[in-house]
Scaffold this active site. Structure first.
Site, PDB file in Angstrom:
ATOM      1  CG  ASP A   1     108.481 136.712  66.769  1.00  0.00           C
ATOM      2  OD1 ASP A   1     107.938 136.378  67.833  1.00  0.00           O
ATOM      3  OD2 ASP A   1     109.708 136.908  66.661  1.00  0.00           O
TER       4      ASP A   1
ATOM      5  CG  HIS B   1     110.216 134.173  69.129  1.00  0.00           C
ATOM      6  ND1 HIS B   1     110.645 135.476  68.981  1.00  0.00           N
ATOM      7  CD2 HIS B   1     110.890 133.671  70.190  1.00  0.00           C
ATOM      8  CE1 HIS B   1     111.540 135.753  69.909  1.00  0.00           C
ATOM      9  NE2 HIS B   1     111.703 134.682  70.659  1.00  0.00           N
TER      10      HIS B   1
END
Length: 231
Positions: A169, A200
């Site tokens: 992420d 993400h």
């Protein structure tokens, strides 16, 4: 599927929410907490899927104070930038109060039954805050941002919380992920699940960010979590 109008906690206004109802009596209610892109088609699809599983699902328009009704597509660069700008302008404490108002509305609709929440990105952060600041019965956060700055609130988490962490992420770097594990792994009410190699937004319903295998795995865990803690 309908829209609802929910009054604020302090009575200074009201805000819209997307509502998806199951075919029969709801088993419980789930508040679906938006990303920075508003209550867009992907968030509404999250609500629809929860309704298919028997839950009353409601997604409040948390950006109503700054841009009511905004719906953005994160795959369009200009709209992604606009969403990030809204994040910077958003009053998160006011957002939690609006989530609390939504919890009250939903609890009334299911006649005092249980209410959970699930949030994504900004919504994942707000799901954590909701777990610490409200009487929510169960909370789930996907790729929640900035949790390392909220660990001082962890002792207020009274009901189960599940956090899905994307290993790659860009908004939640490895040091933050490590801080989340160090701060939360020993709490019996909190479960952290890691998805190595995922970025993400991997569990979005629509668009380029979706990673189907990881999304299905995370969503299955969420479904089991709600079944256990909401019914």
């Amino acid at each position: 599927m309908t829209d609802a109008t929910i009054p604020t906690i302090d009575g200074d206004g009201s805000f819209a929410a997307y509502v998806a109802r199951p075919a029969g009596t709801p088993r419980a209610a789930v508040v679906v907490i938006q990303e920075v892109f508003g209550v867009n088609p992907g968030i509404r699809r999250k609500c629809d899927r929860l309704a298919e599983d028997g839950y009353l699902a409601v997604a409040p328009d948390l950006f109503w104070r700054i841009e009511p009704g905004i719906q953005l597509d994160p795959d369009v660069p200009e709209e992604l930038r606009h969403g990030l700008d809204l994040f910077g302008r958003f009053d998160q404490d006011a957002g939690i109060r609006d989530i609390e108002a939504t919890i009250r509305w939903a609890r009334s609709d299911v006649e005092g039954g249980k209410v959970g929440c699930v949030g994504y990105c900004l919504g994942g952060r707000l799901a954590y805050m909701t777990a610490a600041r409200t009487d929510i019965d169960a909370s789930v956060g996907y790729y929640a941002v900035g949790i390392d700055g909220l660990l001082e609130e962890k002792h207020a988490i009274a009901h189960p919380l599940l956090l899905h962490i994307a290993g790659e992420d860009g908004f939640v770097p490895p040091a933050v992920q490590a801080a989340m594990h160090a701060g939360l792994d020993d709490l019996p009410k909190v479960t952290l699940l890691d998805y190595p190699g995922q970025d993400h937004g991997f569990a979005t319903e629509l668009g380029d960010r979706r990673s189907p295998e990881a999304a299905d795995s995370a969503d299955a865990a969420t479904k089991a979590f709600f079944a256990e803690h909401l019914g």
